[in-house]
Enzyme design. Sequence first.
Site, mmCIF file in Angstrom:
data_model
loop_
_atom_site.group_PDB
_atom_site.id
_atom_site.type_symbol
_atom_site.label_atom_id
_atom_site.label_comp_id
_atom_site.label_asym_id
_atom_site.label_seq_id
_atom_site.Cartn_x
_atom_site.Cartn_y
_atom_site.Cartn_z
ATOM 1 N N ARG A 1 23.363 52.223 50.018
ATOM 2 C CA ARG A 1 24.638 51.559 50.380
ATOM 3 C C ARG A 1 24.408 50.139 50.878
ATOM 4 O O ARG A 1 25.276 49.287 50.746
ATOM 5 C CB ARG A 1 25.411 52.358 51.446
ATOM 6 C CG ARG A 1 26.675 51.624 51.913
ATOM 7 C CD ARG A 1 27.630 52.455 52.751
ATOM 8 N NE ARG A 1 27.010 53.099 53.866
ATOM 9 C CZ ARG A 1 26.692 52.495 55.027
ATOM 10 N NH1 ARG A 1 26.956 51.222 55.222
ATOM 11 N NH2 ARG A 1 26.126 53.182 55.986
ATOM 12 N N TYR B 1 44.474 35.670 40.174
ATOM 13 C CA TYR B 1 44.571 37.063 39.735
ATOM 14 C C TYR B 1 45.550 37.834 40.633
ATOM 15 O O TYR B 1 45.559 37.647 41.862
ATOM 16 C CB TYR B 1 43.168 37.681 39.793
ATOM 17 C CG TYR B 1 43.093 39.126 39.407
ATOM 18 C CD1 TYR B 1 43.271 39.514 38.086
ATOM 19 C CD2 TYR B 1 42.844 40.106 40.358
ATOM 20 C CE1 TYR B 1 43.203 40.847 37.728
ATOM 21 C CE2 TYR B 1 42.767 41.440 40.004
ATOM 22 C CZ TYR B 1 42.950 41.806 38.683
ATOM 23 O OH TYR B 1 42.887 43.113 38.333
ATOM 24 N N ASP C 1 36.428 31.867 41.141
ATOM 25 C CA ASP C 1 36.422 33.092 40.338
ATOM 26 C C ASP C 1 36.260 32.654 38.889
ATOM 27 O O ASP C 1 37.169 32.086 38.289
ATOM 28 C CB ASP C 1 37.729 33.860 40.559
ATOM 29 C CG ASP C 1 37.799 35.150 39.734
ATOM 30 O OD1 ASP C 1 37.093 35.254 38.712
ATOM 31 O OD2 ASP C 1 38.591 36.042 40.113
ATOM 32 N N LYS D 1 34.756 42.783 33.330
ATOM 33 C CA LYS D 1 35.216 42.066 32.147
ATOM 34 C C LYS D 1 34.017 41.700 31.261
ATOM 35 O O LYS D 1 33.353 42.596 30.764
ATOM 36 C CB LYS D 1 36.043 40.852 32.582
ATOM 37 C CG LYS D 1 37.058 41.159 33.707
ATOM 38 C CD LYS D 1 38.128 42.138 33.293
ATOM 39 C CE LYS D 1 38.991 42.659 34.448
ATOM 40 N NZ LYS D 1 39.530 41.690 35.356
HETATM 41 C C1 LIG Z 1 39.982 41.707 36.636
HETATM 42 C C2 LIG Z 1 39.883 40.485 37.483
HETATM 43 C C3 LIG Z 1 39.625 40.597 38.854
HETATM 44 C C4 LIG Z 1 39.497 41.928 39.570
HETATM 45 O O1 LIG Z 1 38.381 42.631 39.127
HETATM 46 P P1 LIG Z 1 38.235 44.247 39.216
HETATM 47 O O2 LIG Z 1 36.882 44.484 38.686
HETATM 48 O O3 LIG Z 1 39.353 44.864 38.436
HETATM 49 O O4 LIG Z 1 38.361 44.592 40.673
HETATM 50 C C5 LIG Z 1 39.502 39.415 39.577
HETATM 51 N N1 LIG Z 1 39.640 38.207 38.991
HETATM 52 C C6 LIG Z 1 39.913 38.073 37.681
HETATM 53 C C7 LIG Z 1 40.064 36.711 37.084
HETATM 54 C C8 LIG Z 1 40.042 39.212 36.878
HETATM 55 O O5 LIG Z 1 40.311 39.075 35.574
#
Ligand SMILES: *Cc1c(COP(=O)(O)O)cnc(C)c1O
Length: 391
Positions: A58, A110, A182, A207
Amino acid sequence: MTHTHWHLATRCIHVEGHADALGSPHTPLYDTTTFRFPDTQALCEVAEGRRRGYFYSRYGSNPTIHSLEARLASLEEADGALAFASGMAAISATLLAHARNGIVCIGEIYGGTRALLQNQLASLGLPVTEVAAGNTTALDNALQAGARLVYLETPANPTLEIIDIAAVAETAHQHGARVVVDSTFATPVNQQPLVLGADLVIHSATKYLGGHSDLTGGVVAGAAVLLEPIDAWRRNLGQTIAPETAHLLSRSLATLDVRVARHNASALTIAQAMKAHPRVRQVLYPGLPEFPGHAVAARQMRGFGGMLTLAVDGDATATSAVADRFGLFALAVSLGGVESLVSQPALTSHRSLDPATRAARGIGDNLLRLSIGLESPDDLLTDLNQALAIL
Ligand SMILES: *Cc1c(COP(=O)(O)O)cnc(C)c1O
C-alpha cells in the site's frame, strides 16, 4: 537518474537501472502485500528509510510498482512518479497536498475534477477561481489574491482547446505558484509538460497509457520534493495502484510510442477527410492549420493526438441519431484505447453543466467526440460516412 541517454521509444521498453535479478527482461508481477526480513534490525533499517528495501505494497513499496514508476518518470523526464489506482486518485491526492491556499483552473477541465473541486474540496474551504484560457490578466489577478496552484488540461475535453504551458508557467512562477498539467489527452509521446516548465504532470492511465480499455490507473510525475507530500496522502488515503494493475500498465507502456504514432496519423487523416464532408460544420483537431490553437500545439506537441471532435449539421436529437448509427465506433465514454469510441459530450462528459454554460464554452449539442483507435482508418471513415448519411 538520467533520462537523456535513450530516445523515448526506447524508454517505453527499457528502464535504466532496473535489471531483474533472475534475468527476466521485464520486472515480473510481485502480487505481494508484504516482504519478509531476516531480523528486526533489517526491518527497522528499511522502515526508518536508512536502507532501500521493500516493505508494504500500500505504501507503493513493491518492485512491480517501483519499476512502473521509474518508467513513468523517465517518460516525463521527471525526478520521480507515483502510480495510483485511478486518474481521480492522482488528481485528488495532488490537490490535497498542494492546493491549500486556493487553486486557479484554466479553461475546460475533466468533469470528475470539476465535481471534486466544487463539492468535496469546496467543503474543506479550498477556494477555486476559474480563468479562461489566454486571459493573462485574470490569471495574474487570481494569483495576486493568493492562490498557489494553477491547474489545467491541454488539449482539453471536448473542444481540444490548447493552452500554452510555457506561458502559464512563466506567469505562475512570477507569483511563486506551481503549475499542474493534466496531460491525459496528449501522452508523454506527444507532450512533456515538465520540459515546458510545468511543476507536476498528471495522467489518467486508464486512457492512452493503459491503451486497451482494460485497466484503471493514474500517475503524477515531477520533482521529488513535490511528490513527497502527495505520497503521504496516497499512503494514508490508500490510493496506491495494485501490483497486478501496475504490471499490466507496464506491459502497455512498452507499446505506447507505436500506438500513439498510429493514433496521431489516423486522427489527422480522418480530420482532413471530415473537413470536406457536407454535413460536418466544423472539425476540431489541433493538427489542422486553421484550428485556433494550432500554432501553440505545433510548438509544444510532437504529435496532435488521437482525439477529434466534429460539430455536425443537426440539433441534439439528430446528433444522437448519428451517434446511434455507428457500427465500428462504439457509443461509449472514455478514450485512448485500441477501439474507436464516439460520445456526445452534451449528454455525457458535460451533462452536469447547464445548457447556457455549455453553449458559452463552445460545447454545442451537435458535438460528437471521437477517440480514434487503431483500426484501419479506411474502415473508420466508411463508418463515419454511413452514420453521417442520415443527416
Ligand atoms: C478520464 C480522465 C480523468 C480521470 O481518470 P480516471 O482514471 O477515470 O479516474 C482525468 N482527466 C482526464 C483528462 C480524463 O480524461
